[in-house]
Write an enzyme that holds these catalytic residues in place. Structure first.
Site, short mmCIF file in Angstrom:
data_model
loop_
_atom_site.label_atom_id
_atom_site.label_comp_id
_atom_site.label_asym_id
_atom_site.label_seq_id
_atom_site.Cartn_x
_atom_site.Cartn_y
_atom_site.Cartn_z
N HIS A 1 0.83 -1.20 0.00
CA HIS A 1 0.00 0.00 0.00
C HIS A 1 0.86 1.25 0.00
O HIS A 1 1.91 1.31 0.64
CB HIS A 1 -1.02 -0.01 1.14
N ASP A 57 5.64 2.16 7.30
CA ASP A 57 4.27 1.73 7.02
C ASP A 57 3.58 2.70 6.06
O ASP A 57 2.87 3.60 6.49
CB ASP A 57 3.50 1.66 8.35
N GLU A 93 -5.33 1.88 1.95
CA GLU A 93 -5.26 0.71 2.82
C GLU A 93 -5.59 1.09 4.25
O GLU A 93 -6.25 0.34 4.98
CB GLU A 93 -3.85 0.09 2.75
N GLU A 94 -5.12 2.28 4.66
CA GLU A 94 -5.32 2.70 6.04
C GLU A 94 -6.78 3.03 6.35
O GLU A 94 -7.16 3.17 7.50
CB GLU A 94 -4.44 3.92 6.35
N ASP A 141 3.99 -5.31 3.65
CA ASP A 141 3.52 -4.21 4.49
C ASP A 141 4.43 -4.15 5.72
O ASP A 141 4.44 -5.08 6.53
CB ASP A 141 2.08 -4.48 4.90
N HIS A 199 2.33 4.33 13.10
CA HIS A 199 1.24 5.29 12.92
C HIS A 199 1.48 6.60 13.65
O HIS A 199 0.55 7.25 14.11
CB HIS A 199 -0.10 4.68 13.36
#
Length: 312
Positions: A127, A139, A173-174, A202, A281
């Site tokens: 992603h 990420d 994707e998130e 990922d 994140h």
């Protein structure tokens, strides 16, 4: 990798999409290989310079976009444009697949190496978006960079595999695997059955934390369908013991393919989902959050598996 799973049906219902050319994303060109094109028996080694250069570009895009590459941001748009430009210049057949979700524009980039049997596809994906809170270099800039490095290796080797190789770079994707779900749900009739395996990447760039060596895991799904075998062979050749059965709880883009009956697996540079890293994140998921050594290992593991599974 997203925080929690959203229902596939709900994700599909949450978006509307348009394609610049109907069906263009699924075209399977089959040109005759020129005489200069040769079959390579093994992938050339990928050095750290290739994936790290791509990661720096993604970081630059985030820096110019309030430290994020979330969908709807200029950081995400720049990422999509960069991926497409890189792949097109390397001779891959590329299509940008546009859609909207939650009122925000997003895109997938689909890239196909135009040699090999189009009825038997080995597909790999990563992603290309981040969360709003950070630039998403591990990420999942790490997965994007590793695949771009592989695209370069395939192009430079003038590879003519037995099976078709296709890469997917997924948007949103998130937000719940929106891009990959859209792609799978809009495949032409019989399209999923032509994909012999989907490999997901990922978060493959984790650095060493607290003097603890980075861990490597293979998705549990790959244990029963044979897709993990080339990864295990590669890591064993490097003296690395992997967790052979990471349970991802379907928290990434492989889920849509799995739900469509496609064999799936993936690699992650963590031993479990409870060890995603201190900057997961967060704003600090930047260039300091990745390991050059991890990127080299991931890029070459991907090359070994893709070339093996595609019958190079």
């Amino acid at each position: 990798m997203r925080v929690r799973k959203l229902a596939y049906a709900g994700a599909a219902a949450a978006l509307t999409a348009t394609l610049a050319l109907a069906g263009a994303a699924y075209a399977s060109p089959a040109p005759v290989a020129p005489a200069a094109v040769k079959v390579a028996l093994a992938p050339p080694p990928i050095t750290a310079a290739a994936p790290m250069a791509h990661l720096q570009k993604l970081m630059d895009f985030a820096t110019a976009s309030n430290n994020t590459r979330v969908i709807g941001s200029t950081g995400f748009t720049s990422t999509v444009n960069y991926i497409k430009a890189q792949l097109t210049a390397l001779g891959w057949v590329t299509t940008v697949q546009n859609f909207t979700t939650g009122g925000k524009a997003a895109s997938n980039v689909i890239a196909e190496w135009p040699y090999g049997d189009a009825n038997h596809v080995i597909m790999a994906g990563a992603h290309s978006d981040s969360v709003k809170a950070g630039p998403g270099i591990n990420d999942n800039g790490s997965g994007v960079a590793a695949l771009l490095a592989n695209a370069t290796a395939i192009s430079q080797a003038k590879l003519v595999p037995q099976k078709r190789i296709r890469f997917g770079f997924w948007g949103a994707e998130e937000q719940g695997d929106i891009g990959s779900s859209y792609y799978v749900s809009h495949l032409p009739s019989g399209g999923a059955a032509k994909i012999d395996g989907y490999l997901n990447f990922d978060m493959v760039g984790n650095k060493i934390e607290n003097n603890t060596p980075v861990g490597w895991s293979l998705y549990v799904e790959g244990q029963s369908n044979g897709l993990n075998a080339p990864f295990r062979t590669y890591f064993a050749s490097k003296g690395i013991t992997v967790n052979p059965s990471l349970d991802t709880d379907d928290r990434s883009d492989h889920a849509a393919f799995k739900n469509a009956g496609v064999k799936v697996t993936g690699v992650s540079s963590v031993r479990s989902l409870s060890a995603l890293g201190a900057c997961y994140h967060k704003a600090c998921d930047n260039m300091t959050d990745v390991s050059q050594d991890s990127m080299v290992l991931a890029s070459n593991a991907i090359a070994s598996a893709v070339w093996t599974l595609a019958g190079a």
